[in-house]
Motif scaffolding. Structure first.
Motif, PDB file in Angstrom:
ATOM      1  N   SER A  72       0.822  -1.203   0.000  1.00 13.27           N
ATOM      2  CA  SER A  72       0.000   0.000   0.000  1.00 13.27           C
ATOM      3  C   SER A  72       0.858   1.255   0.000  1.00 13.27           C
ATOM      4  O   SER A  72       0.548   2.243  -0.675  1.00 13.27           O
ATOM      5  N   SER A  73       1.989   1.211   0.715  1.00 18.84           N
ATOM      6  CA  SER A  73       2.863   2.385   0.832  1.00 18.84           C
ATOM      7  C   SER A  73       3.637   2.677  -0.433  1.00 18.84           C
ATOM      8  O   SER A  73       4.018   3.829  -0.681  1.00 18.84           O
ATOM      9  N   VAL A  74       3.902   1.643  -1.245  1.00 14.97           N
ATOM     10  CA  VAL A  74       4.751   1.815  -2.436  1.00 14.97           C
ATOM     11  C   VAL A  74       3.971   1.679  -3.736  1.00 14.97           C
ATOM     12  O   VAL A  74       4.566   1.574  -4.806  1.00 14.97           O
ATOM     13  N   ALA A  75       2.620   1.685  -3.641  1.00 15.30           N
ATOM     14  CA  ALA A  75       1.762   1.534  -4.824  1.00 15.30           C
ATOM     15  C   ALA A  75       2.102   0.269  -5.591  1.00 15.30           C
ATOM     16  O   ALA A  75       2.083   0.232  -6.818  1.00 15.30           O
ATOM     17  N   GLY A  76       2.414  -0.794  -4.845  1.00 18.32           N
ATOM     18  CA  GLY A  76       2.937  -1.998  -5.467  1.00 18.32           C
ATOM     19  C   GLY A  76       1.896  -2.844  -6.171  1.00 18.32           C
ATOM     20  O   GLY A  76       0.697  -2.780  -5.900  1.00 18.32           O
ATOM     21  N   SER A  77       2.379  -3.641  -7.099  1.00 16.65           N
ATOM     22  CA  SER A  77       1.577  -4.662  -7.766  1.00 16.65           C
ATOM     23  C   SER A  77       2.358  -5.968  -7.702  1.00 16.65           C
ATOM     24  O   SER A  77       3.509  -5.996  -7.265  1.00 16.65           O
ATOM     25  N   PHE A  78       1.731  -7.049  -8.130  1.00 19.37           N
ATOM     26  CA  PHE A  78       2.354  -8.366  -8.041  1.00 19.37           C
ATOM     27  C   PHE A  78       2.981  -8.764  -9.374  1.00 19.37           C
ATOM     28  O   PHE A  78       2.585  -8.289 -10.434  1.00 19.37           O
ATOM     29  N   LYS A  79       3.943  -9.665  -9.270  1.00 19.54           N
ATOM     30  CA  LYS A  79       4.679 -10.116 -10.447  1.00 19.54           C
ATOM     31  C   LYS A  79       4.847 -11.630 -10.384  1.00 19.54           C
ATOM     32  O   LYS A  79       5.443 -12.161  -9.438  1.00 19.54           O
ATOM     33  N   ALA A 178      10.235   2.933  -6.692  1.00 19.88           N
ATOM     34  CA  ALA A 178      11.496   2.842  -5.960  1.00 19.88           C
ATOM     35  C   ALA A 178      11.691   3.978  -4.975  1.00 19.88           C
ATOM     36  O   ALA A 178      12.270   3.788  -3.901  1.00 19.88           O
ATOM     37  N   ALA A 179      11.218   5.184  -5.303  1.00 15.66           N
ATOM     38  CA  ALA A 179      11.333   6.307  -4.366  1.00 15.66           C
ATOM     39  C   ALA A 179      10.488   6.052  -3.131  1.00 15.66           C
ATOM     40  O   ALA A 179      10.917   6.297  -1.999  1.00 15.66           O
ATOM     41  N   LEU A 180       9.283   5.537  -3.344  1.00 13.96           N
ATOM     42  CA  LEU A 180       8.412   5.237  -2.212  1.00 13.96           C
ATOM     43  C   LEU A 180       8.977   4.090  -1.376  1.00 13.96           C
ATOM     44  O   LEU A 180       8.806   4.059  -0.151  1.00 13.96           O
ATOM     45  N   SER A 517      -2.322   9.134  -0.671  1.00 16.81           N
ATOM     46  CA  SER A 517      -1.305  10.166  -0.918  1.00 16.81           C
ATOM     47  C   SER A 517      -0.443   9.846  -2.117  1.00 16.81           C
ATOM     48  O   SER A 517       0.110  10.742  -2.762  1.00 16.81           O
ATOM     49  N   VAL A 518      -0.326   8.545  -2.437  1.00 16.90           N
ATOM     50  CA  VAL A 518       0.494   8.139  -3.580  1.00 16.90           C
ATOM     51  C   VAL A 518      -0.088   8.680  -4.880  1.00 16.90           C
ATOM     52  O   VAL A 518       0.637   9.124  -5.777  1.00 16.90           O
TER      53      VAL A 518
END
Length: 530
Positions: A72-79, A178-180, A517-518
């Motif tokens: 949630s903090s890094v706007a991530g997705s799965f791979k 990567a910044a997040l 916020s992202v």
């Protein structure tokens, strides 16, 4: 011995590498070491590291990082895999999945049976027998929760059965900003005794007798002393190279690309659970879909394409989508420091080596190096045998990854100058042996300390067009009926599981939606992590 004891560790540079090191060391050694990280917000970082491999999950578990909070903090997705497009020739496509394929026996691997089935006229693709490939094709995703948290709406429980061969796990990694990620790791370090110093390094002070680094002098005059220094200053290698003159081994003769144009664009379609690596006439381009945007880039050889042409082609390839961050040029030089640990400096990330991002190994190599440092940490003082072992293991690891990347370039049937040169290049001896043995017998292997699994070598060599002349003779002992039954026993549970999965997009929305916020950062200039 007491006078040589390592008490103070100084990390020079932030970004992904610096904050990974800070997180690991403060988590393991917070009561044993004084740890300081020096970075300047005025110095940008490379900012293209947005794709990972499954080893990052193990590292996160060791650091007790909650997956949902992190994503949630890094706007991530799965791979689940990497989609290789146009690599053998334009129009061809295959997946390199993270999961296992089929079911091996002690004497014969599954792909050998698959090759025998083709000989008999049974039509299928090797990826049909890999859960991660099948899910990638239809952009579905779900995870098995080992803690058994039944309240998670989209989590799935699969029970392994000897008769159905149903899988109880999914092998996956992440895409993230990567910044997040660097900011997230920084927050994790806060309160663990880490000291952060803001500013630029003006001077590096060395011991006049042995050349060891003793202190960093900041522009404002502050002196940061240390016993062990970790160089995370990126390509410039301020400590390991500019100060200690360690030397660099160039791999451009095997990996011809030396530049990239990177940019960030708005999402125009749901994020897919795989990284796209799309070959073009002078290299390849990446396409990495996060929750709030897409990271994309054009990797190329400057001997075969100009910066302006690369930037124009990247924009055209993405249909001139709305831009979140304007394109920027990333020059690079593939290779490694002759020593990643020299005197009292350990280099990490881009300061230690660079193997282009084709198989998403950059962050893994940092995680691996930090783990190795924790395991071999020189509390009693720096010992030559310890340093030599660290350097030997690091070199072997880097060369293994390098060879796997070379494989993609060398095995091609394209007709442009760069690709012809790659096809004709002289290979490292051990890589040439691997390819020849697979071409002759379909035999592939994973060494004891190697990153890439047998399945990885198999999928890539077959995907790149290697057709084995022979395969294991034991496969001929299985009758047609039994072979068809075996394949169905593998394929049917996979198809059932994938059919039960939600779409990747739906799973993200319910499991780990990006922090609000992202989304506000999409059009803001972003400092991104190395």
């Amino acid at each position: 011995m007491e006078n040589n004891r390592i008490r103070r560790v100084v990390i020079a540079g932030g970004g992904t590498a610096g904050w990974i090191a800070a997180c690991a060391l403060t988590h393991q050694f917070r009561d044993l070491l004084d740890i300081t990280l020096v970075e300047s917000e005025q110095i940008g970082t490379v900012g293209v590291g947005e794709s990972t491999i499954p080893t990052i999950r193990t590292f996160h578990r060791l650091l007790q990082i909650d997956e949902r909070e992190f994503l949630s903090s890094v706007a991530g997705s799965f791979k689940l895999s990497i989609s290789f497009e146009n690599w053998k020739r334009p129009g061809d496509h295959y997946f390199h999945p993270f999961g296992t394929t089929g079911m091996n026996t002690w004497s014969c691997d599954f792909h050998q049976f698959w090759l025998e089935s083709l000989r008999r006229g049974m039509k299928s693709e090797l990826g049909d027998y890999c859960l991660e490939t099948v899910a990638s094709r239809v952009q579905r995703f779900a995870i098995f929760d080992p803690a058994g948290a039944s309240t998670q709406e989209w989590s799935m429980r699969w029970v392994q059965s000897p008769t159905s061969l149903e899988r109880a796990d999914v092998s996956y990694a992440y895409h993230f900003d990567a910044a997040l990620y660097a900011a997230f790791l920084r927050r994790k370090c806060e309160g663990r005794g880490l000291t952060r110093v803001e500013g630029k390094i003006r001077e590096v002070r060395q011991d006049p007798e042995n050349g060891y680094i003793r202190a960093l002098v900041m522009e404002d005059g502050q002196v940061v002393e240390g016993d062990l220094f970790i160089d995370c200053t990126g390509f410039r290698g301020l400590l390991i190279e500019q100060t200690l003159k360690t030397g660099y081994e160039d791999w451009n003769n095997w990996l011809p690309c030396n530049r990239a144009v990177a940019m960030q664009i708005e999402s125009v379609e749901p994020p897919v659970p795989y990284t796209r690596a799309i070959a073009h006439e002078a290299g390849w381009r990446w396409h990495i879909a996060l929750q709030h945007r897409v990271g994309c880039g054009w990797v190329f050889s400057s001997a075969h394409m100009s910066d302006d042409e690369a930037a124009a082609k990247l924009a055209a390839a993405n249909n001139n989508a709305p831009v979140v961050r304007e394109p920027w040029i990333v020059p690079f030089r593939t290779g490694r420091r002759l020593k990643v640990w020299n005197k009292n400096v350990v280099s990490l990330g881009l300061a230690s080596s660079f193997i282009e991002p084709l198989e998403s190994t950059s962050i893994h190599l940092t995680l691996s190096a930090v783990t190795r440092l924790v395991q071999m940490f020189p509390f009693a003082g720096i010992d030559d045998a310890n340093v030599d072992r660290y350097n030997d293991v690091s070199r072997d690891e880097l060369e293994h990854v390098r060879n796997f990347i070379i494989l993609h370039y060398h095995l091609n049937q394209r007709d442009e100058p760069l690709w012809r040169e790659c096809r004709e290049m002289k290979l490292p001896d051990d890589l040439a042996q691997r390819i020849q043995l697979f071409r002759d017998t379909a035999y592939a292997w994973q060494g004891e300390d190697e990153l890439f699994r047998l399945d990885s070598w198999t999928h890539v060599m077959l995907g790149q067009g290697v057709v084995p002349r022979e395969h294991h003779p034991l496969t001929r002992g299985l009758g047609d009926t039994d072979m068809a039954r075996l394949f169905e026993a593998v394929r049917q549970p996979i198809n059932r599981m994938v059919a039960a999965m939600p779409s990747h997009e739906d799973f993200l929305k319910r499991y780990c939606p990006a922090d609000p916020s992202v989304w506000n950062l999409r059009r803001a200039p972003a400092q991104t992590g190395a």
